[in-house]
Design a protein around this motif. Structure first.
Motif, PDB file in Angstrom:
ATOM      1  N   THR A  90      -4.149 -64.979 -82.333  1.00 57.34           N
ATOM      2  CA  THR A  90      -4.329 -64.003 -81.260  1.00 57.34           C
ATOM      3  C   THR A  90      -4.585 -64.564 -79.863  1.00 57.34           C
ATOM      4  OG1 THR A  90      -5.166 -62.493 -82.957  1.00 57.34           O
ATOM      5  CG2 THR A  90      -5.545 -61.878 -80.658  1.00 57.34           C
ATOM      6  N   PRO A  91      -5.580 -65.449 -79.658  1.00 52.85           N
ATOM      7  CA  PRO A  91      -5.952 -65.798 -78.273  1.00 52.85           C
ATOM      8  C   PRO A  91      -4.818 -66.384 -77.435  1.00 52.85           C
ATOM      9  CG  PRO A  91      -7.647 -66.520 -79.816  1.00 52.85           C
ATOM     10  CD  PRO A  91      -6.480 -66.091 -80.633  1.00 52.85           C
ATOM     11  N   SER A  97       0.779 -63.838 -72.800  1.00 50.27           N
ATOM     12  CA  SER A  97       1.320 -62.514 -72.472  1.00 50.27           C
ATOM     13  C   SER A  97       0.797 -62.037 -71.122  1.00 50.27           C
ATOM     14  CB  SER A  97       0.950 -61.509 -73.565  1.00 50.27           C
ATOM     15  OG  SER A  97       1.525 -61.868 -74.800  1.00 50.27           O
ATOM     16  N   ILE A  98      -0.497 -62.259 -70.869  1.00 54.33           N
ATOM     17  CA  ILE A  98      -1.081 -61.869 -69.583  1.00 54.33           C
ATOM     18  C   ILE A  98      -0.403 -62.626 -68.443  1.00 54.33           C
ATOM     19  CG2 ILE A  98      -3.169 -61.978 -68.159  1.00 54.33           C
ATOM     20  CD1 ILE A  98      -4.786 -61.474 -70.737  1.00 54.33           C
ATOM     21  N   ILE A  99      -0.251 -63.935 -68.613  1.00 55.82           N
ATOM     22  CA  ILE A  99       0.379 -64.757 -67.573  1.00 55.82           C
ATOM     23  C   ILE A  99       1.816 -64.305 -67.333  1.00 55.82           C
ATOM     24  CG2 ILE A  99       1.172 -67.091 -67.002  1.00 55.82           C
ATOM     25  CD1 ILE A  99      -1.287 -68.135 -68.567  1.00 55.82           C
ATOM     26  N   GLY A 115       1.607 -55.561 -86.249  1.00 55.79           N
ATOM     27  CA  GLY A 115       0.563 -56.238 -86.994  1.00 55.79           C
ATOM     28  C   GLY A 115      -0.784 -56.106 -86.305  1.00 55.79           C
ATOM     29  N   LEU A 116      -1.833 -56.394 -87.061  1.00 55.73           N
ATOM     30  CA  LEU A 116      -3.198 -56.191 -86.575  1.00 55.73           C
ATOM     31  C   LEU A 116      -3.562 -57.155 -85.448  1.00 55.73           C
ATOM     32  CD1 LEU A 116      -5.254 -54.085 -87.488  1.00 55.73           C
ATOM     33  CD2 LEU A 116      -6.329 -55.830 -88.905  1.00 55.73           C
ATOM     34  N   ASN A 117      -3.141 -58.419 -85.566  1.00 56.45           N
ATOM     35  CA  ASN A 117      -3.435 -59.381 -84.504  1.00 56.45           C
ATOM     36  C   ASN A 117      -2.747 -58.993 -83.200  1.00 56.45           C
ATOM     37  OD1 ASN A 117      -5.122 -61.266 -85.924  1.00 56.45           O
ATOM     38  ND2 ASN A 117      -3.315 -61.957 -87.023  1.00 56.45           N
ATOM     39  N   ALA A 118      -1.501 -58.560 -83.306  1.00 51.61           N
ATOM     40  CA  ALA A 118      -0.778 -58.114 -82.113  1.00 51.61           C
ATOM     41  C   ALA A 118      -1.428 -56.873 -81.515  1.00 51.61           C
ATOM     42  CB  ALA A 118       0.683 -57.842 -82.462  1.00 51.61           C
TER      43      ALA A 118
END
Length: 368
Positions: A90-91, A97-99, A115-118
């Protein structure tokens, strides 16, 4: 209707798997329907020796960005350790994704996390970038998760829509405290023009397994039974931790044929040259895409009775069993009677597995 979609997933083609194939179908169909789709994902982390690109523009509507990440099948080795799995998956994808969104700042109407992590990533992105809608597709089974575990409900109750493929999964999520008004059922689909019957003749019956050769998929059980049926060919497509064990059995039992990993474009031929498809999984299958592909090719299935499988197929195209050696031997002894179900397969697939099923997803691409 909201037309600008951000897809968040740790797994995407050329990584190999049922989810990855579904996502290829989904994003391709969305682009045809005029949706602008951006996919943020990792490099292949559970499939080795495949060629991939960091940035790929499939057409004017479909853009894929893959971020390099280490794999060696670590995700599956950590499946029973959710905290470590979360830290692994995840991290970094969240940060990248933010960048990416800050640099490219495309207009995004809907986040569709897989999925849960996404889903965790999507929750942060929706809040940071004020995105209208967040939809999560769930592929796992949560039957053995204790009700006291608030992790899943805490995440999924923060999204707008939860999509899952079976009523069984909806019931599981509801028991865990997920708002039942958020959960909705949808179906995968396949290319029925690609996966279609082909008239072939064989001197003896042929049984097929396609999937990752991990203990949960139980391919080893099918290989062990091969010595009891020397007049049946057992074909295995895929690789994984159990591959070496099955290869050792194949050196003694010549009716075991290993094909390794096969590109998705060539899979239809393996179904078409088989009489029976076997899925002996000993865990709750979230859906079972291979069952759909097999039936579309006119090949009936002998499959586990666990998970969502009973919602994918019925007795007109399949025989379901509790996966153990005794039961598998019993049903393979009657293989000819199962093969006769092939007459029902094609019509079943056209009724249940067509790409019209995408409407069960796009109906939620609307403003709240």
């Amino acid at each position: 209707m909201l037309k600008n979609i951000l897809t968040i997933t740790p797994f995407f083609s050329p990584n190999i798997g049922g989810v990855e194939t579904h996502l290829t179908d989904l994003t391709s169909k969305l682009s045809i329907l005029g949706y602008q789709n951006y996919v943020l994902t990792y490099s292949p982390i559970s499939t080795t020796d495949v060629t991939w690109q960091h940035s790929e523009k499939i057409n004017k509507n479909l853009h894929i960005r893959r971020f390099s990440w280490f794999g060696n099948n670590l995700f599956h080795r950590l499946e029973k350790k959710p905290l470590l799995n979360l830290i692994y998956i995840t991290p970094y994808l969240l940060i990248r994704s933010i960048i990416w969104l800050i640099i490219h700042h495309p207009k995004i109407d809907v986040i569709h996390s897989h999925g849960l992590n996404a889903a965790i990533i999507g929750i942060f992105l929706q809040k940071i970038f004020h995105i209208n809608r967040h939809i999560v597709s769930i592929y796992s089974s949560y039957d053995n998760v204790p009700k006291s575990n608030l992790y899943i409900s805490t995440i999924l109750n923060r999204v707008d829509v939860v999509l899952t493929q079976s009523q069984r999964s909806i019931d599981q999520l509801t028991k865990l405290g997920v708002d039942k008004n958020k959960t909705h059922r949808y179906r995968h689909w396949i290319d029925t023009a690609k996966f279609k019957p082909l008239n072939t003749t064989r001197k003896r019956p042929s049984v097929l397994f396609i999937g990752r050769m991990i203990p949960q998929k139980n391919a080893l059980l099918l290989a062990k039974v091969a010595k009891t049926f020397p007049n049946i060919d057992f074909n295995f497509v895929g690789e994984g931790p159990d591959y070496s064990k099955i290869k050792k059995l194949s050196q003694v039992n010549k009716n075991i044929i290993l094909h390794g990993n096969v590109s998705y474009e060539k899979l239809a031929g393996y179904y078409q040259n088989s009489d029976l498809f076997c899925l002996p999984s000993k865990y709750d299958e979230g859906w079972g895409r291979v069952l759909m592909e097999s039936i579309a090719c006119g090949v009936p299935v002998l499959a586990t009775d666990m998970g969502a499988v009973p919602e994918v197929v019925d007795k007109t195209v399949s025989v379901l069993f509790t996966p153990n050696l005794t039961n598998l031997k019993k049903h393979l002894t009657n293989i000819q009677s199962i093969i006769t179900l092939k007459k029902n397969c094609r019509s079943y697939a056209l009724k249940h597995f067509s790409d019209k099923n995408i409407s069960l997803i796009t109906r939620f691409y609307v403003k709240t």
